[in-house]
Design a protein around this motif. Structure first.
Motif, PDB file in Angstrom:
ATOM      1  N   ALA A  66       0.846  -1.190   0.000  1.00  0.00           N
ATOM      2  CA  ALA A  66       0.000   0.000   0.000  1.00  0.00           C
ATOM      3  C   ALA A  66       0.882   1.242   0.000  1.00  0.00           C
ATOM      4  O   ALA A  66       2.015   1.202   0.504  1.00  0.00           O
ATOM      5  N   PRO A  67       0.395   2.368  -0.556  1.00  0.00           N
ATOM      6  CA  PRO A  67       1.227   3.582  -0.620  1.00  0.00           C
ATOM      7  C   PRO A  67       1.801   4.017   0.724  1.00  0.00           C
ATOM      8  O   PRO A  67       2.979   4.386   0.810  1.00  0.00           O
ATOM      9  N   ALA A  68       0.990   3.965   1.786  1.00  0.00           N
ATOM     10  CA  ALA A  68       1.476   4.396   3.095  1.00  0.00           C
ATOM     11  C   ALA A  68       2.583   3.477   3.600  1.00  0.00           C
ATOM     12  O   ALA A  68       3.550   3.928   4.226  1.00  0.00           O
ATOM     13  N   THR A  69       2.453   2.203   3.323  1.00  0.00           N
ATOM     14  CA  THR A  69       3.483   1.243   3.723  1.00  0.00           C
ATOM     15  C   THR A  69       4.776   1.496   2.963  1.00  0.00           C
ATOM     16  O   THR A  69       5.874   1.464   3.540  1.00  0.00           O
ATOM     17  N   LEU A  70       4.664   1.764   1.660  1.00  0.00           N
ATOM     18  CA  LEU A  70       5.849   2.062   0.865  1.00  0.00           C
ATOM     19  C   LEU A  70       6.587   3.291   1.399  1.00  0.00           C
ATOM     20  O   LEU A  70       7.810   3.302   1.490  1.00  0.00           O
ATOM     21  N   GLN A  71       5.840   4.322   1.741  1.00  0.00           N
ATOM     22  CA  GLN A  71       6.460   5.545   2.258  1.00  0.00           C
ATOM     23  C   GLN A  71       7.197   5.261   3.560  1.00  0.00           C
ATOM     24  O   GLN A  71       8.308   5.757   3.785  1.00  0.00           O
TER      25      GLN A  71
END
Length: 224
Positions: free
Chosen positions: A70-75
């Motif tokens: 997920a985008p938040a996890t990647l960040q």
């Protein structure tokens, strides 16, 4: 600004391979299947060292991993990776070399085969505005699809991408009085052969042999 200064990243400005270490980081943090990922990551790294790597195959392996988060996890993973792995690997000798070129008013860029998700924060940490790197394809929401956008920035591809980048700036390569490229890898011989000042930096044995035969300078920034 009549001088162009290009830098490879892994084992050139950093004493590590940021692409390989990203994989090791994911394994350590238990966010990928450790056995399968480690096996594939090690195999691709060995191919890179041997000069037999299929860059598209590797990049889509790496980018496919990004697409699974997920985008938040990647960040969060990206920020943790920078803090845990990259920032401790930035050495004074590398930053001093970069500063010499900045102080001279040179046009400075990193040109790397590693994908931009990994390398954009590294370029920023090193104070380098311009980055030429493998680009992940993004969906409409800006999330990696797992595929490569365009062509790899490896081997002859670095020469092609360099010319495209400079033409986009309105600064064609032929307009520079001097051009430098610092690299550790024999995979970069095509671009090293194009610039006026090739510098074999922390060179592999194969590149050191080639550079010595051609009278290129050898530069050792790190002791390891």
């Amino acid at each position: 600004m009549n001088t162009l200064a290009l830098f490879d990243l892994d084992h050139t400005l950093l004493p590590i391979d940021s692409d390989y270490e990203w994989g090791q980081f994911l394994v350590r943090h238990g966010v990928v299947d450790a056995v399968d990922y480690q096996r594939r990551n090690d195999a691709f790294f060995a191919q890179y060292q041997a000069g037999t790597l299929n860059p598209v195959e590797y990049l889509e392996f790496a980018l496919g991993t990004l697409a699974g988060f997920a985008p938040a996890t990647l960040q969060r993973l990206q920020a943790d990776y920078m803090a845990e792995v990259i920032r401790p690997a930035i050495k004074p000798a590398a930053t001093a070399l970069l500063q010499q070129h900045h102080d001279a008013g040179d046009l400075v860029a990193i040109i790397t085969a590693t994908n931009a998700f990994i390398t954009a924060p590294i370029a920023q940490a090193l104070g380098i505005e311009h980055l030429i790197a493998a680009q992940p394809e993004l969906d409409a929401q800006g999330h990696p699809t797992g595929r490569l956008a365009g062509t790899p920035t490896q081997g002859e591809g670095k020469v092609t991408h360099m010319h495209a980048w400079l033409d986009g700036l309105g600064r064609p390569f032929d307009g520079f009085e001097r051009s430098y490229f610092y690299s550790d890898s024999h995979n970069d011989i095509p671009l090293l052969s194009v610039v006026s000042h090739p510098v074999a930096t922390n060179p592999s044995a194969k590149l050191a042999q080639h550079a010595t035969a051609l009278g290129w300078p050898l530069l050792h920034l790190f002791n390891d």
